[in-house]
Design a protein around this motif. Structure first.
Motif, short mmCIF file in Angstrom:
data_model
loop_
_atom_site.label_atom_id
_atom_site.label_comp_id
_atom_site.label_asym_id
_atom_site.label_seq_id
_atom_site.Cartn_x
_atom_site.Cartn_y
_atom_site.Cartn_z
N GLY A 1 1.06 -1.29 -0.09
CA GLY A 1 0.21 0.14 -0.23
C GLY A 1 0.73 1.06 -0.14
O GLY A 1 1.60 1.05 -0.87
N PRO A 2 0.45 2.37 1.02
CA PRO A 2 0.71 3.30 1.00
C PRO A 2 2.83 3.52 0.70
O PRO A 2 3.36 4.10 0.66
CB PRO A 2 0.67 3.52 1.81
CG PRO A 2 -0.70 2.82 2.37
CD PRO A 2 -0.34 2.18 1.83
N GLU A 3 3.24 2.37 1.98
CA GLU A 3 4.22 2.16 1.94
C GLU A 3 5.07 2.22 0.90
O GLU A 3 6.59 1.91 1.13
CB GLU A 3 4.33 0.90 2.96
CG GLU A 3 4.75 1.18 4.39
CD GLU A 3 4.77 -0.22 5.77
OE1 GLU A 3 4.88 -1.02 5.32
OE2 GLU A 3 4.02 0.06 6.69
N LYS A 4 5.19 0.92 0.05
CA LYS A 4 6.07 0.86 -0.92
C LYS A 4 5.91 1.78 -1.92
O LYS A 4 6.42 2.57 -2.54
CB LYS A 4 4.56 -0.29 -1.83
CG LYS A 4 5.48 -0.91 -3.40
CD LYS A 4 4.57 -1.98 -3.53
CE LYS A 4 5.42 -2.57 -4.89
NZ LYS A 4 4.99 -3.90 -5.17
N VAL A 5 4.45 3.22 -1.94
CA VAL A 5 4.40 3.73 -2.81
C VAL A 5 5.53 4.98 -2.63
O VAL A 5 6.01 5.71 -3.20
CB VAL A 5 3.05 4.89 -2.84
CG1 VAL A 5 3.01 5.78 -3.48
CG2 VAL A 5 2.22 4.00 -3.72
N ILE A 6 5.45 5.08 -0.86
CA ILE A 6 6.50 6.30 -0.46
C ILE A 6 7.97 5.73 -0.64
O ILE A 6 9.07 6.35 -1.53
CB ILE A 6 6.03 6.37 0.95
CG1 ILE A 6 4.91 6.84 1.17
CG2 ILE A 6 7.15 7.40 1.71
CD1 ILE A 6 4.59 7.20 2.67
N SER A 7 7.95 4.31 -0.63
CA SER A 7 9.59 3.66 -0.70
C SER A 7 9.48 4.06 -2.19
O SER A 7 10.72 4.40 -2.52
CB SER A 7 9.89 1.78 -0.38
OG SER A 7 10.94 2.53 -0.83
N ARG A 8 9.04 3.83 -3.18
CA ARG A 8 9.21 4.03 -4.80
C ARG A 8 10.06 5.16 -4.74
O ARG A 8 10.28 5.53 -5.73
CB ARG A 8 7.91 3.12 -4.92
CG ARG A 8 8.27 2.53 -5.25
CD ARG A 8 8.87 1.53 -6.58
NE ARG A 8 8.74 -0.05 -6.61
CZ ARG A 8 7.61 -0.90 -7.01
NH1 ARG A 8 7.42 -0.89 -7.74
NH2 ARG A 8 8.21 -2.31 -7.11
N LEU A 9 8.06 6.33 -4.29
CA LEU A 9 8.94 7.61 -4.51
C LEU A 9 10.22 7.92 -4.02
O LEU A 9 10.72 9.14 -4.35
CB LEU A 9 7.64 8.69 -4.00
CG LEU A 9 6.61 8.65 -4.47
CD1 LEU A 9 5.78 9.46 -3.53
CD2 LEU A 9 6.76 9.34 -5.93
N THR A 10 10.92 7.96 -2.66
CA THR A 10 11.85 8.35 -1.90
C THR A 10 13.29 7.82 -2.50
O THR A 10 14.46 8.40 -2.72
CB THR A 10 12.49 7.66 -0.87
OG1 THR A 10 11.31 8.03 -0.14
CG2 THR A 10 12.87 7.70 -0.12
N LEU A 11 13.13 6.14 -3.76
CA LEU A 11 13.76 5.84 -4.14
C LEU A 11 14.38 6.03 -5.58
O LEU A 11 15.33 6.90 -6.01
CB LEU A 11 13.74 4.18 -4.62
CG LEU A 11 14.93 3.24 -5.90
CD1 LEU A 11 16.16 3.78 -4.88
CD2 LEU A 11 14.32 2.23 -5.74
N ILE A 12 12.72 7.04 -6.22
CA ILE A 12 13.38 7.61 -7.49
C ILE A 12 14.22 9.18 -6.99
O ILE A 12 14.35 9.89 -8.30
CB ILE A 12 12.08 7.84 -7.81
CG1 ILE A 12 11.25 6.55 -8.20
CG2 ILE A 12 11.83 8.70 -9.45
CD1 ILE A 12 9.81 6.41 -8.95
N CYS A 13 13.67 10.25 -6.17
CA CYS A 13 13.77 10.93 -5.71
C CYS A 13 15.10 11.04 -5.47
O CYS A 13 16.31 11.77 -6.01
CB CYS A 13 13.30 12.22 -4.73
SG CYS A 13 11.49 12.32 -5.08
N GLY A 14 15.96 10.33 -4.95
CA GLY A 14 16.68 10.21 -4.67
C GLY A 14 18.35 9.77 -5.89
O GLY A 14 18.95 10.33 -5.63
#
Length: 76
Positions: free
Chosen positions: A50-63
């Protein structure tokens, strides 16, 4: 061009900080590692949903974008 990239870099830095703070903890913390309380297994596979996966992926992309912009600024 350099000014635009600097503004994007600063904005992206703020987004990364916010996304990192929104992520939930994966363990009981460092104190549990020293005291032995809790089940601290660093190699356990934990599925994000859910939201944890979305936040984790967004953090990876932003990094990745952050490092790409930093390298681009060094070249330009």
């Amino acid at each position: 061009m350099k000014d635009i990239l600097n503004v994007v870099l600063m904005t992206l830095s703020g987004v990364i900080i916010i996304l990192t703070l929104l992520q939930s903890g994966k363990s009981d913390g460092l104190s549990a590692a020293f005291t032995g309380s809790g089940d601290l297994n660093l190699f356990a596979v934990q599925k994000e949903r859910g939201p944890e996966k979305v936040i984790s992926r967004l953090t990876l992309i932003c990094g990745i974008l952050f490092f790409a912009i930093v390298i681009t600024l060094q070249i330009v």
